[in-house]
Design an enzyme around this catalytic site. Structure first.
Site, PDB file in Angstrom:
ATOM      1  N   GLU A  19      10.555  23.059  61.848  1.00 51.24           N
ATOM      2  CA  GLU A  19      10.308  23.562  60.497  1.00 51.24           C
ATOM      3  C   GLU A  19       8.971  24.315  60.436  1.00 51.24           C
ATOM      4  O   GLU A  19       8.810  25.240  59.632  1.00 51.24           O
ATOM      5  CB  GLU A  19      10.330  22.391  59.509  1.00 51.24           C
ATOM      6  CG  GLU A  19      10.523  22.790  58.066  1.00 51.24           C
ATOM      7  CD  GLU A  19      11.942  23.285  57.739  1.00 51.24           C
ATOM      8  OE1 GLU A  19      12.857  23.163  58.586  1.00 51.24           O
ATOM      9  OE2 GLU A  19      12.112  23.832  56.635  1.00 51.24           O
TER      10      GLU A  19
ATOM     11  N   HIS B 153      13.387  29.405  63.250  1.00 47.85           N
ATOM     12  CA  HIS B 153      14.083  28.359  64.021  1.00 47.85           C
ATOM     13  C   HIS B 153      14.659  28.949  65.317  1.00 47.85           C
ATOM     14  O   HIS B 153      14.538  28.359  66.394  1.00 47.85           O
ATOM     15  CB  HIS B 153      15.246  27.775  63.207  1.00 47.85           C
ATOM     16  CG  HIS B 153      14.827  26.815  62.120  1.00 47.85           C
ATOM     17  ND1 HIS B 153      14.111  25.681  62.371  1.00 47.85           N
ATOM     18  CD2 HIS B 153      15.057  26.812  60.778  1.00 47.85           C
ATOM     19  CE1 HIS B 153      13.905  25.009  61.236  1.00 47.85           C
ATOM     20  NE2 HIS B 153      14.467  25.687  60.253  1.00 47.85           N
TER      21      HIS B 153
ATOM     22  N   HIS C 284      13.391  32.673  57.700  1.00 47.14           N
ATOM     23  CA  HIS C 284      13.341  31.231  57.950  1.00 47.14           C
ATOM     24  C   HIS C 284      14.180  30.884  59.195  1.00 47.14           C
ATOM     25  O   HIS C 284      13.692  30.211  60.118  1.00 47.14           O
ATOM     26  CB  HIS C 284      13.855  30.491  56.708  1.00 47.14           C
ATOM     27  CG  HIS C 284      13.779  29.002  56.819  1.00 47.14           C
ATOM     28  ND1 HIS C 284      12.739  28.274  56.288  1.00 47.14           N
ATOM     29  CD2 HIS C 284      14.605  28.094  57.386  1.00 47.14           C
ATOM     30  CE1 HIS C 284      12.928  26.981  56.537  1.00 47.14           C
ATOM     31  NE2 HIS C 284      14.061  26.848  57.194  1.00 47.14           N
ATOM     32  N   GLU C 285      15.406  31.350  59.224  1.00 48.46           N
ATOM     33  CA  GLU C 285      16.286  31.018  60.356  1.00 48.46           C
ATOM     34  C   GLU C 285      15.823  31.709  61.636  1.00 48.46           C
ATOM     35  O   GLU C 285      15.991  31.161  62.736  1.00 48.46           O
ATOM     36  CB  GLU C 285      17.740  31.364  60.025  1.00 48.46           C
ATOM     37  CG  GLU C 285      18.314  30.655  58.797  1.00 48.46           C
ATOM     38  CD  GLU C 285      18.122  29.142  58.807  1.00 48.46           C
ATOM     39  OE1 GLU C 285      18.020  28.550  59.901  1.00 48.46           O
ATOM     40  OE2 GLU C 285      18.026  28.547  57.706  1.00 48.46           O
TER      41      GLU C 285
END
Lengths: 490, 490
Positions: B284, B258, B254-255
C-alpha cells in the site's frame, strides 16, 4: 461414501483442474503479455505435473477396481476413466516428462525451421520426437501395434487397418472428381477490401445464428483459430485477413461447430469423463458440418451473399450462384489448411501413410522430405516448391501428434453421414437456412450428437445419430460428387 | 540434491500454481463469460485444495527442518517459508475448508444486504465468519493474542498494541487539520463530460509515465480496480465514470504503484517467497505514494492540468492552482474508498477498534451496527444515513479480512517516510515531475524498495529505504499539514 462416489469426486476435481490448465492456453494465445512467456511455461508445467500425478494416482486405480456403476451413465464414466488410467499408467513418468520437454523445444525448432525452409535443422528434433512417441506407443500397446495405440489418444476404437481400407475406397473417386473439376473453367474469386470491424460483426452474427451461446463463451482474435474449454466456459478465436473475409467467417463457423458441441453436452455430464466431445473425429464432424455441409451450402451462401452486401456494399461478384461457386472454389495448392472439400482428404491420406511408416520404422526421419515430395507429386500432379509448403507445413509432428491426422478425414466422413440423415429427417431445412435460420439444423445436431458428449464410443455416437447405421464414406462421396458436379457443371 | 534445493523446487512449483490460481481471479473479473460462474467456483476450489495440500505437506515440513541457507537470500526464503508453513499447519483442515465455504457464501450475502440496507440479513453470516476467524486466530496464536495472529497474514511483525499507539498519536492532529479545512472555503470541483476513450488513453499514458511495463502487463476494465499477479505477468484493471475522470486516473496510478512493485522485484526472486511484495502495508505504501505524494502533488497536477485540456478541451477550472485544489478536495463523506488523504486514516481507526473488539469478544456482532453509528458520529461529526453508507460499506469483514484494515494506514505512514527521504535525496524532483517525467521518482522507489521484494521484513524494508530510520507517522502528518495548509490557506 461408496467407491463409485469417491471416484466421481476424484475425477471431478481432475476435470476442474484440466479446465484451468486449458484456460492458461487460451490466455497465452489471446491476452497474455508477451514478456510473460517464460513464467507461463513454468505455470503450465506445474499444472501438468499436478494433473499427471492425479491421473496416475494409485488411489484412483483402486477406486476404478472397486467402483460399481449404478446406471448406464456410470458404466460409460467407468469405461472412459479406466481407458485413460490404463493408458497413463503404462507410460513411465520418465518418458512422459521427456516427451513434454522435447516436444516443447521441438515446436520452437519447427517454427524456426519452417520460417527458414530448413529441414536439416528440424531433423534432430523430429528424430527424437518419433523415437519417444514410438516408445510411448509400444508402452501403451503392450505387444500390439504402436501406431494403433497412438490413434487411441484421439479416436478411441479406431485402427490404422480400418482407416487404410476406407482411404483406399475413397481415393479413386476423389481423384476422379478433382481431375474433372480442374479440367473445367475456374469460377471467379471474391476480391476487395473488407474492414476488420465488419468481418467481426458478421462473424458474431454467424456464430449466433449457428447457436453459439455468448453467455457461456466469447470470441477473441488470435494467430490461429481454435476452440477451448468445455461446459459453461467455451471460448473461440478467429483471425482477420482484410482481403479474404472467408478466412474469418468460415474459421468462425468451424470453431462454432467445435464449441457448440461442448456447450450442448448434457449439463449432468459436466466435469465428468463424458463432459467433452467423445473423440477428435466426432469433434471434427461437428466443425465440418457447420463449416461445409451447412455453411458452404447453396442455401446458406445465398443468405450470406446478401448479408455481405449489407455489411460491405457491392461485391465484385454479382449473383448468388457465382458467390456460391466462389465460396466453394477448388484450386491447386500445397497447404492442407487452405484446401477445399474435394482435395482435403487427399492431404490427409499422404500424411497418414508417411506417419505410419515413421512409427513402424520403415521410413527414417532423414528420408521423410524426399518421401513427402515424391508422394505429393504423385497425388497432386505438381512439385512442392519449398519445405514450408511441403513437409514443414504442419505443427503436428513437431509436438508428437502421430495418429491425429486421420481424425480430420474421419470427421469429414462422419459429417457426411450426419448430413445425409439430417436432410432426410428435415426435408424443409434449406428453406430455413436460406433465410439465415440454422436453428432446425443445429437443434437436430444438438439432440442427435452433441448433448450425449462421451456417453457412447465415437462410432456408436454417429450410428445412434444416424438411426442405427454405422458410418461409412459413401454419403460424403455422394455429397461431394453432387455438390461439385452442380457447381462445375460436370 | 540438497534439502535446500529440494525445498526451493517445492516452493517454486507452489508459487507457479499460486500464480495460476490468481489469474483465474483476474479472468473472472475481466473476461469470463457470465454463465461460467458456477463452474469457475469449482475450478477455484480445486486449485485451492491443491495449494492447501502443498502448503501443509509434511514433506515440506521435513525439508524446512533440514534445509540450510547458503546465503542471505536463502535465509530470507527460509524465514518466509517457515512462517507460512507454521501458520498453515496450525489451522485444522476442517477449519480452513469451512472458512473458505462460509466466506464465499457470506460475501454474496453481504452484497445482497448492502443492496437492501438489510443488516439483519447479514448478521448470521457475520457471526459465523467472526467465530471461525477467531478460532483460526487462536489456533495460529497458540496462546497469544488472536487478533495479533490474524494481522500477521497481512503485515507480518505488526501488533495491535503498536498500531493503537500510532493511531493515538495521529488522531488529534488529523482531527484538528480536518476541522480547520472544513472551516475554510471549499474549492470548486471538476465538472463536465469526459468520454471513456479519452480517459483510457490518458490512463495508459499515466501508467507508462509511472513506469508500468506493458510488455509484462495489461490494463482492462473491471467493476473494481485491482492489481493481480507477480513476476512477468502483472495485470491491472480500472473503471470509468464519464462525469469523474479522477476516479479512472487515480485508481490507475494506485494500481500502477502495486503493479510496478511486483514488476520491479529482482527477477532472481521470481516464484520464490521473496518474489512478491513483502506485506500489504509496504504494498500500500507503493500504491499510495504513486497516487498521492506523487500523483496528487502540485508539480504533477500542473502537468495533468495541461494533459487533460489536450485530451478533453477546456475545463470548468481555469488555473493549475485551482485544478490542484480540485484534485485534493476535502469533503464530508461516509465512504472510506471515496475519502481524501486527510480523513482516510480516521476511517481506518474506526474499523480497527471495532474489529479488534469483535475478535476479542467484547463487541457482539449484533451490536456492531450501533457501535459503528455511535463511533462514526463521534469521529466525523454527522450521522450515518443508511447501513450501505455505514457498517455494510466494505467487503472485508464478509470475507474474513480481520486485521487487514490497519495495513492501509501503515501504507500511508510508510509512504510518508519514503516521500520524505526521496525528496531529500532528489531535490530537483519536482522540476521533472512538472514535465510529466516520473522516472527519477519511480527509479528511486524501484531501487530502494521494490527490487528487494520480500528480502527484508516490512519495517526493515522501509528503514532500509530511509537510510536506516524506522518508520513513524511524523513525516506523513507533516506532509499533510504542509500540503493542505497551502491549498486551504490555513
Amino acid at each position: 461414501m461408496s467407491a463409485y462416489h469417491e471416484l466421481r469426486a476424484h475425477l471431478r476435481q481432475t476435470a476442474a483442474l484440466s479446465e484451468v490448465a486449458g484456460r492458461l492456453g487460451w490466455d497465452q494465445q489471446t491476452v497474455m503479455p508477451r514478456g510473460a512467456n517464460g513464467q507461463r511455461a513454468e505455470e503450465m508445467g506445474a499444472m501438468e505435473d499436478v494433473l499427471h500425478a492425479r491421473r496416475t494416482d494409485p488411489a484412483l486405480g483402486d477406486l476404478l477396481e472397486q467402483a460399481e456403476a449404478p446406471d448406464t451413465v456410470g458404466t460409460a464414466i467407468l469405461r472412459e476413466a479406466k481407458r485413460d488410467y490404463a493408458r497413463n499408467t503404462r507410460v513411465p513418468a520418465r518418458l512422459a516428462s521427456e516427451l513434454a520437454r522435447v516436444t516443447a523445444l521441438a515446436q520452437t525448432a519447427w517454427e524456426d525451421a519452417r520460417a527458414n525452409d530448413d529441414v536439416a535443422a528440424f531433423l534432430p528434433w523430429l528424430e527424437q520426437v518419433v523415437a519417444l512417441r514410438r516408445e510411448e506407443g509400444h508402452a501403451i500397446a503392450q505387444g500390439g501395434d504402436a501406431y494403433d495405440a497412438l490413434m487411441q489418444d484421439y479416436e478411441p476404437g479406431s485402427s490404422a487397418a480400418q482407416v487404410a481400407a476406407i482411404f483406399d475406397r475413397m481415393r479413386p473417386r476423389l481423384v476422379d472428381l478433382r481431375d474433372r473439376i480442374l479440367g473445367a473453367p475456374t469460377p471467379p474469386a471474391l476480391q476487395g477490401h473488407f474492414p476488420q470491424e465488419g468481418q467481426l460483426r458478421l462473424a458474431h452474427d454467424l456464430a449466433r445464428r449457428f447457436g453459439y451461446d455468448f453467455e457461456r463463451g466469447r470470441i477473441d482474435l488470435a494467430v490461429h483459430p481454435f476452440s477451448s474449454g468445455s461446459g459453461s466456459d467455451v471460448r473461440i478465436t478467429t483471425r482477420v485477413a482484410t482481403d479474404d473475409p472467408f478466412n474469418c467467417l468460415y474459421s468462425t463457423l468451424h470453431e462454432v461447430g467445435h464449441a457448440t458441441y461442448e456447450q450442448n453436452i448434457d449439463p449432468d455430464y459436466a466435469l465428468t469423463p463424458l463432459g467433452h466431445g467423445v473423440s477428435m473425429g466426432v469433434h471434427e464432424s461437428q466443425s465440418r458440418i457447420y463449416e461445409n455441409q451447412l455453411g458452404r451450402s447453396a442455401a446458406f451462401t445465398g443468405w450470406l451473399f446478401g448479408a455481405m452486401q449489407s455489411e460491405f456494399g457491392a461485391l465484385n461478384i454479382d449473383s448468388a450462384d457465382a458467390f456460391h461457386a466462389a465460396v466453394n472454389r477448388v484450386h491447386q495448392g500445397y497447404i492442407r489448411t487452405e484446401s477445399d472439400e474435394v482435395q482435403y482428404n487427399l492431404h490427409i491420406m499422404l500424411r497418414f501413410d508417411l506417419e505410419r511408416a515413421l512409427i513402424d520404422g520403415s521410413l527414417a526421419p532423414s528420408d521423410l522430405e524426399e518421401a513427402w515430395n515424391t508422394r505429393f507429386r504423385a497425388d497432386f500432379g505438381f512439385a512442392v516448391d519449398r519445405p514450408a509448403n511441403g513437409v514443414l507445413q504442419d505443427v503436428h509432428w513437431s509436438v508428437g501428434l502421430f495418429g491425429y491426422f486421420p481424425t480430420y478425414a474421419l470427421g469429414n466422413i462422419y459429417a457426411g453421414c450426419l448430413n445425409g440423415t439430417m436432410r432426410a429427417d428435415l426435408p424443409d431445412l434449406n428453406q430455413h437456412v436460406a433465410k439465415g435460420d440454422l436453428s432446425a439444423a443445429t437443434g437436430w445436431l444438438a439432440d442427435r450428437v452433441q448433448r450425449h458428449g462421451g456417453l457412447r464410443p465415437s462410432v456408436e455416437t454417429i450410428a445412434h445419430a444416424c438411426d442405427g447405421t454405422p458410418p461409412d464414406e459413401e454419403p460424403l462421396l455422394a455429397y461431394l460428387e453432387a455438390k461439385f458436379g452442380a457447381i462445375y457443371d460436370l
